[in-house]
Every structure is written in C-alpha cells, then in structure tokens.
Design a protein around this motif. Structure first.
Motif, PDB file in Angstrom:
ATOM      1  N   THR A   1      21.060 -21.856  41.059  1.00 24.38           N
ATOM      2  CA  THR A   1      21.447 -23.009  40.618  1.00 24.38           C
ATOM      3  C   THR A   1      19.853 -24.071  41.599  1.00 24.38           C
ATOM      4  OG1 THR A   1      22.610 -24.272  43.024  1.00 24.38           O
ATOM      5  CG2 THR A   1      23.831 -23.099  40.581  1.00 24.38           C
ATOM      6  N   PRO A   2      19.767 -25.308  41.043  1.00 27.40           N
ATOM      7  CA  PRO A   2      18.837 -25.508  41.751  1.00 27.40           C
ATOM      8  C   PRO A   2      18.744 -25.561  43.075  1.00 27.40           C
ATOM      9  CG  PRO A   2      19.676 -27.047  39.912  1.00 27.40           C
ATOM     10  CD  PRO A   2      20.628 -26.272  40.079  1.00 27.40           C
ATOM     11  N   ARG A   3      20.192 -25.674  44.211  1.00 28.42           N
ATOM     12  CA  ARG A   3      19.885 -25.975  45.318  1.00 28.42           C
ATOM     13  C   ARG A   3      21.000 -25.202  45.908  1.00 28.42           C
ATOM     14  NH1 ARG A   3      21.400 -32.267  47.037  1.00 28.42           N
ATOM     15  NH2 ARG A   3      23.812 -31.680  44.861  1.00 28.42           N
ATOM     16  N   THR A   4      21.702 -24.275  45.593  1.00 24.02           N
ATOM     17  CA  THR A   4      22.392 -23.573  45.422  1.00 24.02           C
ATOM     18  C   THR A   4      22.151 -21.892  45.161  1.00 24.02           C
ATOM     19  OG1 THR A   4      23.872 -25.065  46.256  1.00 24.02           O
ATOM     20  CG2 THR A   4      25.011 -22.706  46.814  1.00 24.02           C
ATOM     21  N   LEU A   5      22.616 -20.217  46.137  1.00 21.83           N
ATOM     22  CA  LEU A   5      22.620 -19.298  45.269  1.00 21.83           C
ATOM     23  C   LEU A   5      24.335 -18.530  45.571  1.00 21.83           C
ATOM     24  CD1 LEU A   5      20.257 -16.385  46.050  1.00 21.83           C
ATOM     25  CD2 LEU A   5      22.570 -16.138  46.469  1.00 21.83           C
ATOM     26  N   PHE A   6      24.831 -18.359  44.249  1.00 18.38           N
ATOM     27  CA  PHE A   6      25.986 -17.096  44.300  1.00 18.38           C
ATOM     28  C   PHE A   6      25.426 -15.986  44.415  1.00 18.38           C
ATOM     29  CE2 PHE A   6      27.068 -21.915  42.995  1.00 18.38           C
ATOM     30  CZ  PHE A   6      27.315 -21.952  43.977  1.00 18.38           C
ATOM     31  N   LEU A   7      26.039 -15.383  44.509  1.00 22.53           N
ATOM     32  CA  LEU A   7      26.651 -14.154  45.128  1.00 22.53           C
ATOM     33  C   LEU A   7      28.022 -13.861  45.093  1.00 22.53           C
ATOM     34  CD1 LEU A   7      25.177 -11.228  45.450  1.00 22.53           C
ATOM     35  CD2 LEU A   7      25.473 -11.552  48.054  1.00 22.53           C
ATOM     36  N   SER A   8      28.298 -12.675  44.110  1.00 21.58           N
ATOM     37  CA  SER A   8      29.711 -11.850  44.358  1.00 21.58           C
ATOM     38  C   SER A   8      29.708 -11.250  43.840  1.00 21.58           C
ATOM     39  CB  SER A   8      30.175 -12.724  42.612  1.00 21.58           C
ATOM     40  OG  SER A   8      31.233 -12.661  42.671  1.00 21.58           O
ATOM     41  N   ILE A   9      30.508 -10.294  44.626  1.00 22.55           N
ATOM     42  CA  ILE A   9      30.748  -8.908  44.699  1.00 22.55           C
ATOM     43  C   ILE A   9      31.999  -8.057  44.312  1.00 22.55           C
ATOM     44  CG2 ILE A   9      30.405  -6.780  46.006  1.00 22.55           C
ATOM     45  CD1 ILE A   9      28.517  -8.311  47.490  1.00 22.55           C
ATOM     46  N   ARG A  10      32.576  -7.833  43.232  1.00 20.48           N
ATOM     47  CA  ARG A  10      33.848  -7.360  42.277  1.00 20.48           C
ATOM     48  C   ARG A  10      34.221  -6.110  42.400  1.00 20.48           C
ATOM     49  NH1 ARG A  10      36.720 -11.012  37.847  1.00 20.48           N
ATOM     50  NH2 ARG A  10      36.459 -12.869  39.705  1.00 20.48           N
ATOM     51  N   ASP A  11      35.333  -5.631  42.910  1.00 19.37           N
ATOM     52  CA  ASP A  11      35.702  -4.271  42.575  1.00 19.37           C
ATOM     53  C   ASP A  11      37.308  -4.075  42.641  1.00 19.37           C
ATOM     54  OD1 ASP A  11      37.121  -3.225  45.104  1.00 19.37           O
ATOM     55  OD2 ASP A  11      35.918  -3.734  46.017  1.00 19.37           O
ATOM     56  N   ASP A  12      37.253  -3.462  41.635  1.00 16.17           N
ATOM     57  CA  ASP A  12      39.051  -2.714  41.240  1.00 16.17           C
ATOM     58  C   ASP A  12      39.414  -1.751  41.838  1.00 16.17           C
ATOM     59  OD1 ASP A  12      37.992  -0.362  40.392  1.00 16.17           O
ATOM     60  OD2 ASP A  12      38.629  -0.468  38.108  1.00 16.17           O
ATOM     61  N   GLY A  13      39.038  -1.986  42.923  1.00 17.47           N
ATOM     62  CA  GLY A  13      39.605  -0.469  44.023  1.00 17.47           C
ATOM     63  C   GLY A  13      41.359  -0.678  44.869  1.00 17.47           C
ATOM     64  N   VAL A  14      41.141  -0.483  45.336  1.00 18.07           N
ATOM     65  CA  VAL A  14      42.919  -0.198  46.251  1.00 18.07           C
ATOM     66  C   VAL A  14      43.444  -1.429  47.211  1.00 18.07           C
ATOM     67  CG1 VAL A  14      42.975   1.916  46.799  1.00 18.07           C
ATOM     68  CG2 VAL A  14      41.563   0.765  48.204  1.00 18.07           C
ATOM     69  N   GLY A  15      42.214  -1.987  47.691  1.00 17.10           N
ATOM     70  CA  GLY A  15      42.756  -3.899  48.076  1.00 17.10           C
ATOM     71  C   GLY A  15      43.245  -3.428  49.114  1.00 17.10           C
ATOM     72  N   PHE A  16      43.072  -4.835  49.311  1.00 12.62           N
ATOM     73  CA  PHE A  16      44.254  -4.741  51.338  1.00 12.62           C
ATOM     74  C   PHE A  16      44.564  -5.523  51.397  1.00 12.62           C
ATOM     75  CE2 PHE A  16      38.784  -5.903  51.861  1.00 12.62           C
ATOM     76  CZ  PHE A  16      39.733  -7.095  52.983  1.00 12.62           C
ATOM     77  N   ASP A  17      45.791  -5.954  52.722  1.00 13.28           N
ATOM     78  CA  ASP A  17      46.139  -7.222  52.426  1.00 13.28           C
ATOM     79  C   ASP A  17      44.879  -8.579  53.832  1.00 13.28           C
ATOM     80  OD1 ASP A  17      47.856  -9.344  53.239  1.00 13.28           O
ATOM     81  OD2 ASP A  17      49.163  -7.894  54.025  1.00 13.28           O
ATOM     82  N   TYR A  18      44.321  -9.142  53.388  1.00 16.19           N
ATOM     83  CA  TYR A  18      43.549  -9.641  53.595  1.00 16.19           C
ATOM     84  C   TYR A  18      43.820 -10.739  54.842  1.00 16.19           C
ATOM     85  CZ  TYR A  18      39.728 -12.934  54.479  1.00 16.19           C
ATOM     86  OH  TYR A  18      38.623 -13.940  55.501  1.00 16.19           O
TER      87      TYR A  18
ATOM     88  N   GLY B   1      25.161 -29.039  50.750  1.00 17.16           N
ATOM     89  CA  GLY B   1      26.760 -28.527  50.931  1.00 17.16           C
ATOM     90  C   GLY B   1      27.376 -28.179  49.907  1.00 17.16           C
ATOM     91  N   LYS B   2      27.146 -27.581  48.578  1.00 15.42           N
ATOM     92  CA  LYS B   2      27.642 -26.812  47.938  1.00 15.42           C
ATOM     93  C   LYS B   2      28.554 -26.386  48.082  1.00 15.42           C
ATOM     94  CE  LYS B   2      25.526 -27.260  43.504  1.00 15.42           C
ATOM     95  NZ  LYS B   2      25.251 -28.715  42.637  1.00 15.42           N
ATOM     96  N   LYS B   3      29.679 -26.300  47.311  1.00 20.23           N
ATOM     97  CA  LYS B   3      30.718 -26.117  47.361  1.00 20.23           C
ATOM     98  C   LYS B   3      30.988 -24.690  46.518  1.00 20.23           C
ATOM     99  CE  LYS B   3      33.283 -30.223  48.178  1.00 20.23           C
ATOM    100  NZ  LYS B   3      34.331 -31.459  48.833  1.00 20.23           N
ATOM    101  N   LEU B   4      31.649 -23.832  46.790  1.00 17.62           N
ATOM    102  CA  LEU B   4      31.838 -22.541  46.512  1.00 17.62           C
ATOM    103  C   LEU B   4      32.627 -22.712  45.443  1.00 17.62           C
ATOM    104  CD1 LEU B   4      33.347 -19.842  49.057  1.00 17.62           C
ATOM    105  CD2 LEU B   4      31.612 -20.248  47.663  1.00 17.62           C
ATOM    106  N   ARG B   5      33.489 -23.773  44.700  1.00 18.92           N
ATOM    107  CA  ARG B   5      34.436 -24.323  43.394  1.00 18.92           C
ATOM    108  C   ARG B   5      33.515 -24.111  42.023  1.00 18.92           C
ATOM    109  NH1 ARG B   5      35.953 -29.291  45.715  1.00 18.92           N
ATOM    110  NH2 ARG B   5      35.049 -30.971  44.553  1.00 18.92           N
ATOM    111  N   GLU B   6      32.258 -23.987  42.870  1.00 19.49           N
ATOM    112  CA  GLU B   6      31.501 -24.649  41.273  1.00 19.49           C
ATOM    113  C   GLU B   6      31.206 -22.448  40.634  1.00 19.49           C
ATOM    114  OE1 GLU B   6      26.982 -25.059  41.739  1.00 19.49           O
ATOM    115  OE2 GLU B   6      27.873 -26.447  41.929  1.00 19.49           O
TER     116      GLU B   6
END
Length: 227
Positions: free
Chosen positions: A150-167, A218-223
């Motif tokens: 975006t004009p002021r913020t870069l978003f990086l998303s990494i998602r997998d469908d693996g076993v996951g964990f109890d974050y 201070g762009k927010k993640l909810r974008e």
C-alpha cells in the motif's frame, strides 16, 4: 536502523543458515556415508540386498542435492535482491523442494517501492524461518505467501494448512517459542518497527501476518484481516 542492529540481524541470519545446513544437507550427507558403508559390506555377502541399498543411496543423494540447492538459495537471497523484495521472494520460493512444499502459492499485490535494504533483509529472513518451520513441523499440503504493498505499509502473510500448535500456550513459553523461531521473528519485526499477528491452533494450521512501514506510519493490521 543502527549499524549495531543491522549486525545483529545479519548474525541471526548466519545462525539460521548454519542451523539449516546442519539439520538438512549435513545430516543427509552423514546418512549417505553410513549407507555407503552398508553397501560396501553387502557387496561381499549379499549382492541382491546390496543392489537394493544402492537404490536407497541414490535417493539419499538426490535429497541431499535438493537440500543443498535450497541452502544455496538461502545464501543467495539472504541479503536481498537487486530487483527488489518481490523478486527475491519469488526466487527463494522457486528453490523450495516440492516434496516439502507441494502446494505452495505466491502472489504480489500493489506497486513495490520505499523499502529500505534493512526491511527487505529482515522480511526475507522471516520468510526463510517460517518455511523452515513449515518443513520441520507443519506437515502442510498447502502454503500461501502473499505480499501486499500500500502507499505507506507493506503486508506479508504466510499461511499453511498444517498441524498447527497451541499458540496462546507457546506465547508465554520461551523455550517452545525459540523452538519455532518465534523469538527471532519477533526480534526481526521489532528492528523494522513492524507489527505481528500470529494465529494458530492444533489441527487448523498457522497464519502469520506482518505489517511493516514503508515510511513513518502507524498503519494497523486490520486492513488485511478480511483477506
């Protein structure tokens, strides 16, 4: 970014690559040496069995070659790319072994610009660490990497469908956080004044979302939450 901070980033990246080499190609080469010894003994006592073991040895060698190519890709891309972050990520993802990442997808939205070399280096290191975690722990069939500008913020998303964990549990357990490289990822994000949101649960995969300012913002993640 201060010089001392940049040195810290580079040192953490060197350690990560060293771990990757130790756990991957070096371990595979050790197995090859052991398997070659088995073959040598069987040649004198059981020729049919020796032929079977030679076939296994060849597969071990192929796996080691693939891991070495991945490690070389890490080294080549760890410092960034003359063509920018999007291209550097594309190059890195192309080196990932299909056996560990059979369904990986990569996409870019928006126009790249305004990324400092330090931010590029940190984000590449984070992707490397995440992919190492996925290979070792996730048992994922699908992995999605998205880069959005975006004009002021870069978003990086990494998602997998693996076993996951109890974050929530791991969040307050330093030893387990370090096991998954979360401490290093958090430190990298702090160095570039970024923000992290991680979601994971057992059996439901993992999603990591990072927002990094391209300028002072201070762009927010909810974008990107709805994507």
């Amino acid at each position: 970014m201060e010089i001392t901070q940049m040195k810290k980033v580079q040192e953490e990246e060197r350690k990560r690559i060293a771990r990757t080499l130790h756990d991957g190609p070096i371990q595979s080469l050790t197995n090859i040496v052991w398997a070659a010894g088995v073959c040598e003994k069987l040649l004198e006592t059981n020729l049919p069995k020796a032929k079977d073991e030679v076939g296994k040895l060849k597969q071990l060698a192929r796996n080691a070659l693939q891991e070495l190519r991945g490690a070389v890709g890490d080294l080549r891309n760890s410092g960034g790319s003359d063509w920018g972050l999007a291209t550097a990520l594309s190059e890195y993802i192309s080196t990932l072994p299909s056996t560990d990442f059979p369904g990986i997808r990569y996409s870019v939205r928006g126009r790249e610009g305004g990324i400092s070399p330090e931010t590029e280096h940190c984000l590449l290191a984070i992707v490397h660490e995440c992919c190492t975690n996925i290979r070792k722990h996730a048992k994922a069939n699908k992995v999605t990497v998205k880069l959005k500008f975006t004009p002021r913020t870069l978003f990086l998303s990494i998602r997998d469908d693996g076993v996951g964990f109890d974050y929530p549990q791991y969040k307050f357990c330093p030893g387990e956080r370090n096991k998954f490289g979360l401490v290093g990822i958090e430190e990298q994000i702090a160095l570039i004044n970024g923000k992290l949101r991680l979601r994971s649960a057992r059996g439901k995969g993992t999603r990591l979302l990072i927002a990094a300012p391209l300028h002072q913002t201070g762009k927010k993640l909810r974008e990107q939450e709805g994507e």
